[in-house]
Design a protein around this motif. Structure first.
Motif, mmCIF file in Angstrom:
data_model
loop_
_atom_site.group_PDB
_atom_site.id
_atom_site.type_symbol
_atom_site.label_atom_id
_atom_site.label_comp_id
_atom_site.label_asym_id
_atom_site.label_seq_id
_atom_site.Cartn_x
_atom_site.Cartn_y
_atom_site.Cartn_z
ATOM 1 N N PHE B 31 0.722 -1.421 0.151
ATOM 2 C CA PHE B 31 -0.413 0.166 -0.056
ATOM 3 C C PHE B 31 0.598 1.032 -0.344
ATOM 4 C CE2 PHE B 31 -3.209 -3.295 1.676
ATOM 5 C CZ PHE B 31 -3.610 -3.199 1.143
ATOM 6 N N ASN B 32 2.361 1.097 0.186
ATOM 7 C CA ASN B 32 3.190 2.228 0.015
ATOM 8 C C ASN B 32 3.400 2.968 -1.782
ATOM 9 O OD1 ASN B 32 5.013 4.144 1.172
ATOM 10 N ND2 ASN B 32 6.799 2.786 0.940
ATOM 11 N N SER B 33 3.473 4.023 -0.973
ATOM 12 C CA SER B 33 3.350 4.833 -3.248
ATOM 13 C C SER B 33 4.586 4.726 -3.287
ATOM 14 C CB SER B 33 2.967 6.264 -2.868
ATOM 15 O OG SER B 33 3.945 6.761 -2.091
ATOM 16 N N HIS B 43 3.196 7.380 0.386
ATOM 17 C CA HIS B 43 1.982 7.569 1.423
ATOM 18 C C HIS B 43 0.899 6.436 0.754
ATOM 19 C CE1 HIS B 43 -0.090 8.725 -2.923
ATOM 20 N NE2 HIS B 43 1.588 9.292 -3.049
ATOM 21 N N THR B 45 -1.491 4.264 -0.857
ATOM 22 C CA THR B 45 -2.029 3.522 -1.966
ATOM 23 C C THR B 45 -2.251 2.673 -2.826
ATOM 24 O OG1 THR B 45 -1.899 4.086 -4.762
ATOM 25 C CG2 THR B 45 0.203 3.459 -3.176
ATOM 26 N N THR B 46 -3.466 2.176 -3.318
ATOM 27 C CA THR B 46 -3.480 1.483 -4.409
ATOM 28 C C THR B 46 -3.625 0.707 -5.182
ATOM 29 O OG1 THR B 46 -6.066 1.874 -4.242
ATOM 30 C CG2 THR B 46 -6.101 0.684 -2.266
ATOM 31 N N HIS B 47 -2.702 1.405 -5.842
ATOM 32 C CA HIS B 47 -2.219 1.688 -7.384
ATOM 33 C C HIS B 47 -1.809 0.147 -7.559
ATOM 34 C CE1 HIS B 47 0.147 2.936 -10.764
ATOM 35 N NE2 HIS B 47 1.447 2.766 -10.665
#
Lengths: 280, 259, 333
Positions: B31-33, B43, B45-47
């Motif tokens: 989950f880390n950007s 931040h 992220t679900t990227h």
């Protein structure tokens, strides 16, 4: 019932024999046979030659791999046993039955979760710029090079084997008759003497079995030495993969595999023999 | 509580932290950007999940893994059960050899199993196919299934089956009306555990899979190329899947043995 | 007792496992409607005998017939010989009613017929209202009755019982003995009851078969076995009696029941032996006193409370233990 021959028992007995014959013994026997086959133009031909054995066993890099694998697996077995013991002792003697059960429960979980992803997480954690070095830097140490060294490989081995070793040790310690320990205290044995003269000898079989499993798992592992240990020098597993995947040298890979199995079983039988043998 | 008690508990917690740290790390970084995992974290992220699961080959791999896991678990459970029942019910000559044959596979290093399977399945024309992976995973999973079923049968009153015969059930009927119902919790947990084993296994699968990759094989291949936090995303999903299976299996074992 | 029709015969039955002989030779007839107890120490072959009757073992030699039909090779599930197991062997994954219906279901009795029969038996066993309970929610006595109902629901001609009361508390044992005796009389079917407890056997059975080391040592009514044991093995197994070596004719051993011994300070007329008082034990209505002869043999005498008080016995005091000659039974060997 001796008078009528019933089909019933065989329906339960035969599936395993057929299955293991076809898909366990068969492949292993083929592998042994393959080690005597000839490779010509990147194709294997059934034969009976000793060339593969000769080629492998006369190479220095084979013996480097052989000894480094044996050494690392032995070290991992000893380290895991030592690291696990205080925890197992606590779980066996100092916590409630319920806590122990939950602890074992949580130790079983990682055993069935992706080892590969865990190794990758260690890559991240142990990296030069990773969190562990960040913490070390914060207290004014480091940075340490851990990745692609023996330390990295050992961290990986511990991730793999510690849960199992703790489980086996805890079971064998918890199974010791409490009266035996109380009798030792009652006879004036100090805690240290009780530990070395009563507890460890009583739990010896379990402790050795734990170490043997740690050895077996580390010996055959390829993920930790490859992704965390930097594969230099290669271990036996890495050697098998390299030999198989590049250039179709399956017969030579088979030679390495057979040497591994022989070593593994020799060590395991010797250790188990020592565990049961002296307990007369 | 004495100091030594406190210290020993802290030691146990530290050991658990070590064991679970990689799992937690993987979840956190998924989950880390930041592309390169460093501290401090970026931040939330679900990227990486979006990127990973927008790739069709990820879905194919999950599909393959699921098919293989279900088939291998079903076969392992059946094989494990019939073997455990044989051990429970019968004594015969060479029984220790029979049991050794049943329980030996986990002691063979996976790399060696992979090599042997690759050669053997190639001869049978199954190399590079999903059935090939199913076969390999069944060989590896059956001993676990057998151990779980055997433990459950150990809790069965030996008179139970005879009681069914005594009440008019043929051996076959007693099997379906008594032995199997008694063993059901073990069968379910054996299924879950062997599915988890199969779902995570990558070495043998890597040797024999060819183009039909399972999820762990795909992870392995990503790891060999450009490392990417997508691995954390895929890995977290894999963790969740196998942990769910394992916890389900254990809850069944614990609940039944408590009753 | 009137001569009954024979239901079961064992003819020269032998059971051998590899090199272990469980039953050496067994010749036995069991009548219809009879309550027979097979009794003996553990390993005497009593349970094997019962299992052969149920078809769970087949005899190595000899013939077993039930109702005139040779049963040797009839498998267990084709017989109608329900057994009440020592462990009860109730099915833990079925509820009470499903347990009771099991035998009917296996015999293909349709659902609408099974249910009333099971409910009838549960009511008869005093288990009304417990139909849907799980087995682990029942007390020991209730489980016992479920096991009985499960075995009797098929209305068999014969019920086999393998130490069914051994897991119960002492007070429940007495109550279940009453339940079983009453049930057997009401149903009029044959009960074959295996036990190691002579009090259970003597309290319930019409006839007792005493087995030792794979052979029948004696068959008879409880009273006859107690008063006239055939040999030393039976006498020792039955207990509460005194064996005097070589006091009978031609040097045979005699046995005198403990309640036929009189204890006096002075030497009585007739046969008597001098012994030192050791201890006393309350056994319900009477007191069992233990003595020791100068040769170190233990003797027992059953007295009343008043008698004991009158004697003023203290450990170490010497008494004469006498008996009427007709109270002595001469044994065969």
């Amino acid at each position: 019932m001796k008078t009528r021959i019933s089909l019933y028992p065989y329906v339960w007995r035969l599936p395993l024999l057929i299955w293991q014959g076809l898909f366990f013994v068969g492949p292993l026997v083929l592998m042994v046979a393959m080690s005597f086959w000839l490779v010509k133009n990147y194709r294997m031909e059934p034969d009976f030659i000793l060339k593969n054995w000769d080629k492998m066993l006369s190479r220095g890099y084979f013996w480097d791999a052989y000894w480094i694998t044996l050494w690392r697996a032995s070290l991992a077995a000893v380290l895991a046993s030592l690291i696990a013991f205080p925890a197992s002792y606590t779980l066996a003697f100092r916590v409630s039955e319920t806590t122990r059960r939950w602890a074992i429960f949580f130790l079983i979980v990682p055993f069935f979760t992706s080892y590969l992803v865990r190794a990758y997480a260690w890559q991240v954690l142990l990296a030069e710029s990773g969190p562990i070095n960040a913490i070390l830097g914060f207290v004014g140490l480091g940075p340490l090079t851990m990745l692609n060294t023996g330390i990295g490989a050992m961290v990986g081995y511990m991730t793999l084997v510690l849960p199992l070793v703790v489980i086996l040790q805890t079971f064998s310690l918890a199974a010791i008759d409490r009266n035996l320990i109380e009798a030792a205290w009652n006879l004036g044995a100090r805690p240290r003497a009780t530990l070395f003269r009563v507890i460890i000898p009583s739990a010896r079989v379990g402790l050795i079995i734990g170490a043997v499993f740690a050895f077996i798992l580390s010996y055959g592992d390829f993920v930790s030495p490859f992704y965390l240990g930097g594969s230099k020098p290669p271990t036996m597993s890495i050697l098998i993969i390299d030999t198989t995947k590049s250039g179709q040298q399956w017969p030579r890979a088979a030679v390495v595999a057979i040497m591994m199995i022989v070593t593994l079983f020799t060590v395991a039988f010797a250790a188990v023999g020592a565990a049961y043998g002296r307990r007369k | 509580m004495r100091l030594s008690d406190v210290l020993s508990r802290i030691y146990v917690l530290a050991l658990f932290l070590f064991v679970f740290l990689p799992i937690l790390t993987s979840v956190v970084f998924s989950f880390n950007s930041d592309r390169f995992p460093t501290v401090p974290l970026g931040h939330f992220t679900t990227h990486w999940y979006e990127t990973a699961f927008s790739r069709p080959e990820v879905w194919t791999a999950f599909g393959n893994s699921l098919i293989v896991a279900v088939c291998a678990a079903a076969l392992s459970t059946v094989l494990g059960f019939v073997t455990a029942y044989t051990d429970y019910r019968y004594g015969f000559r060479f029984k220790s050899a029979y049991l050794a044959l049943a329980l030996l596979p986990p002691t063979i290093p996976l790399v060696i199993m992979g090599l042997a399977m690759l050669a053997w399945l190639g001869r049978l024309g199954l190399s590079g196919t999903l059935p090939g992976i199913v076969i390999a995973h069944t060989v590896m999973g059956a001993p676990f299934a057998m151990a779980i079923c055997r433990m459950r049968l150990q809790q069965m009153d030996p008179s139970l089956e005879a009681a069914a015969w005594n009440l008019g059930a043929s051996p076959w009927r007693a099997m379906s009306a008594v032995v199997i119902p008694f063993t059901v919790p073990a069968l379910i947990s054996a299924f879950c555990l062997t599915a988890a084993v199969s779902f995570d296994e990558f070495i043998v699968a890597w040797f024999v899979s060819g183009l039909n990759k399972t999820v762990p094989v795909m992870i392995l291949e990503i790891l060999q190329g450009n490392v990417d936090p997508q691995i954390n995303a895929i890995g977290t999903v894999v963790f969740l899947t196998s942990m769910t299976l394992v916890i389900l299996a254990q809850l069944l074992i614990l609940r039944r043995s408590a009753a | 007792m009137t001569k009954q029709e024979t239901l079961v015969t064992f003819q020269g039955v032998r059971k051998q496992y590899d090199d272990f002989v469980a039953v050496k030779t067994l010749d036995l007839e069991i009548g219809r409607g009879e309550f027979v107890a097979i009794m003996g120490p553990s390993g005497c072959g009593k349970t094997t005998t019962l299992r052969m009757l149920a078809g769970l073992e087949s005899p190595t030699e000899g013939t077993i017939t039930i109702g005139g039909k040779v049963m040797n090779d009839v498998p267990a599930h084709e017989r109608d010989t329900p057994l009440v197991w020592q462990s009860l062997a109730l099915f833990p994954f079925l509820n009470v009613q499903e347990n009771v219906e099991f035998g009917l279901k296996m015999r293909g009795v349709p659902d609408f017929e099974r249910q009333p029969r099971a409910l009838m038996w549960l009511e008869r066993m005093g288990l009304k209202g417990f139909e849907k309970r799980r087995i682990d929610q029942l007390s020991g006595g209730q489980r016992q009755r479920v096991a009985l109902a499960r075995s009797l629901v098929t209305e068999p001609e014969m019920l086999l019982l393998d130490e069914p009361l051994s897991a119960l508390d002492a007070h429940l044992v007495i109550r279940m003995q009453g339940v079983l005796t009453k049930l057997q009389k009401e149903l009029g079917i044959t009960f074959v009851y295996v036990t190691h407890s002579q009090s259970e056997a003597f309290a319930m059975a019409d006839r007792v078969v005493i087995m030792g080391q794979g052979e029948v040592a004696q068959i008879g009514a409880p009273r006859d076995i107690f008063r006239a044991p055939r040999n030393r093995f039976v006498a020792e197994f039955v207990g509460r009696n005194n064996i005097f070596t070589g006091l009978g004719r031609e040097g045979r051993d005699i046995v005198v029941a403990a309640d036929r011994i009189s204890v006096t300070r002075d030497k009585p007329e007739g046969p008597a032996i001098k012994a030192e008082f050791l201890s006393e034990e309350f056994v319900g209505t009477a007191i069992l006193c233990y003595f020791e002869t100068p040769e170190g043999e233990e003797l027992k005498a059953q007295v009343t409370e008043e008698q004991l008080e009158a004697l003023g016995a203290e450990p170490g005091m010497a008494f004469w233990l006498g008996w009427a000659p007709e109270a002595a039974h001469e044994m065969e060997g």
